[in-house]
Write a protein that holds these residues in place. Structure first.
Motif, mmCIF file in Angstrom:
data_model
loop_
_atom_site.group_PDB
_atom_site.id
_atom_site.type_symbol
_atom_site.label_atom_id
_atom_site.label_comp_id
_atom_site.label_asym_id
_atom_site.label_seq_id
_atom_site.Cartn_x
_atom_site.Cartn_y
_atom_site.Cartn_z
ATOM 1 N N ARG A 62 0.916 -1.208 -0.036
ATOM 2 C CA ARG A 62 -0.024 0.152 -0.150
ATOM 3 C C ARG A 62 0.878 1.212 -0.156
ATOM 4 O O ARG A 62 1.847 1.213 0.527
ATOM 5 C CB ARG A 62 -0.949 0.233 1.284
ATOM 6 C CG ARG A 62 -1.905 -1.248 1.146
ATOM 7 C CD ARG A 62 -2.818 -0.957 2.174
ATOM 8 N NE ARG A 62 -4.076 -1.917 2.261
ATOM 9 C CZ ARG A 62 -5.378 -1.631 2.495
ATOM 10 N NH1 ARG A 62 -5.652 -0.681 3.105
ATOM 11 N NH2 ARG A 62 -6.200 -2.594 2.355
ATOM 12 N N THR A 63 0.137 2.117 -0.407
ATOM 13 C CA THR A 63 1.071 3.537 -0.315
ATOM 14 C C THR A 63 1.453 4.024 1.041
ATOM 15 O O THR A 63 0.722 3.501 1.877
ATOM 16 C CB THR A 63 0.218 4.809 -0.969
ATOM 17 O OG1 THR A 63 -1.044 4.783 -0.657
ATOM 18 C CG2 THR A 63 -0.160 4.015 -2.442
ATOM 19 N N THR A 108 0.400 6.576 2.663
ATOM 20 C CA THR A 108 -0.982 6.998 3.190
ATOM 21 C C THR A 108 -1.907 5.868 3.568
ATOM 22 O O THR A 108 -2.926 5.927 4.144
ATOM 23 C CB THR A 108 -1.638 7.961 2.442
ATOM 24 O OG1 THR A 108 -2.251 7.428 1.218
ATOM 25 C CG2 THR A 108 -0.998 8.992 2.043
ATOM 26 N N GLU A 134 -3.607 3.805 1.223
ATOM 27 C CA GLU A 134 -4.254 3.544 0.189
ATOM 28 C C GLU A 134 -3.729 2.372 -0.497
ATOM 29 O O GLU A 134 -2.381 2.063 -0.605
ATOM 30 C CB GLU A 134 -4.580 4.814 -0.610
ATOM 31 C CG GLU A 134 -5.116 5.857 -0.164
ATOM 32 C CD GLU A 134 -5.300 7.003 -1.004
ATOM 33 O OE1 GLU A 134 -4.417 7.230 -1.824
ATOM 34 O OE2 GLU A 134 -6.162 8.079 -0.779
ATOM 35 N N HIS A 135 -4.900 1.733 -1.238
ATOM 36 C CA HIS A 135 -4.363 0.559 -2.070
ATOM 37 C C HIS A 135 -3.444 1.274 -3.187
ATOM 38 O O HIS A 135 -3.635 2.361 -3.707
ATOM 39 C CB HIS A 135 -5.304 -0.152 -2.758
ATOM 40 C CG HIS A 135 -6.209 -1.076 -1.724
ATOM 41 N ND1 HIS A 135 -5.366 -2.203 -1.496
ATOM 42 C CD2 HIS A 135 -7.262 -1.036 -1.058
ATOM 43 C CE1 HIS A 135 -6.233 -2.955 -0.622
ATOM 44 N NE2 HIS A 135 -7.294 -2.292 -0.359
ATOM 45 N N ASP A 136 -2.406 0.469 -3.740
ATOM 46 C CA ASP A 136 -1.972 0.983 -5.044
ATOM 47 C C ASP A 136 -2.047 -0.021 -6.174
ATOM 48 O O ASP A 136 -1.978 -1.206 -6.001
ATOM 49 C CB ASP A 136 -0.110 0.771 -4.803
ATOM 50 C CG ASP A 136 0.629 1.371 -5.846
ATOM 51 O OD1 ASP A 136 0.302 2.425 -6.555
ATOM 52 O OD2 ASP A 136 1.541 0.662 -6.056
ATOM 53 N N CYS A 148 -11.453 2.031 -9.792
ATOM 54 C CA CYS A 148 -10.738 2.737 -9.026
ATOM 55 C C CYS A 148 -11.362 4.153 -8.524
ATOM 56 O O CYS A 148 -11.362 4.485 -7.370
ATOM 57 C CB CYS A 148 -9.379 2.881 -9.586
ATOM 58 S SG CYS A 148 -8.241 1.367 -9.551
ATOM 59 N N LEU A 165 -9.408 6.282 -6.086
ATOM 60 C CA LEU A 165 -7.902 5.972 -6.511
ATOM 61 C C LEU A 165 -7.847 6.333 -7.921
ATOM 62 O O LEU A 165 -8.625 6.198 -8.745
ATOM 63 C CB LEU A 165 -7.892 4.383 -6.142
ATOM 64 C CG LEU A 165 -8.025 4.111 -4.727
ATOM 65 C CD1 LEU A 165 -7.765 2.536 -4.765
ATOM 66 C CD2 LEU A 165 -6.786 4.529 -3.800
#
Length: 101
Positions: free
Chosen positions: A15-16, A18, A20-22, A45, A50
């Motif tokens: 994950r990033t 922050t 969040e999902h990448d 997304c 995202l």
């Protein structure tokens, strides 16, 4: 068999920062299936706030030839948090479920 994670410097392995999902789409110029996959991926997304990153494996091969060697014969490829999620098409139901976690 679980797909292996890609650990190249340009492709995140999780994950990033922050949390969040990448989501990454591996593509190549002139790939019509890649264009279709990107449209689908942007829609999914977007539902989660995202933006997918796009990496052209042929351009990236200048710095990272292993990326093209690993994924170049089955594009487009979706990577989620650094792991192969789907290829040739976007598995929309599974990706939506996984992004919701």
């Amino acid at each position: 068999m679980r797909p292996r994670a890609w650990n190249a410097g340009r492709v995140a392995t999780g994950r990033t920062e922050t949390g969040e999902h990448d989501v990454v789409l591996l593509t190549r110029e002139g790939c019509s299936a890649c264009g279709t996959a990107l449209e689908v991926l942007r829609g999914i997304c977007g539902e989660f706030g995202l933006t997918p990153r796009v990496i052209d494996v042929d351009l990236a091969a200048a710095d990272d030839p292993e990326l093209r060697a690993e994924y170049g014969d089955r594009l487009p490829v979706v990577l989620l948090d650094g792991e192969e999620h789907s290829y040739w098409t976007v598995d929309t139901a599974r990706l939506s479920a996984d992004l919701g976690r």
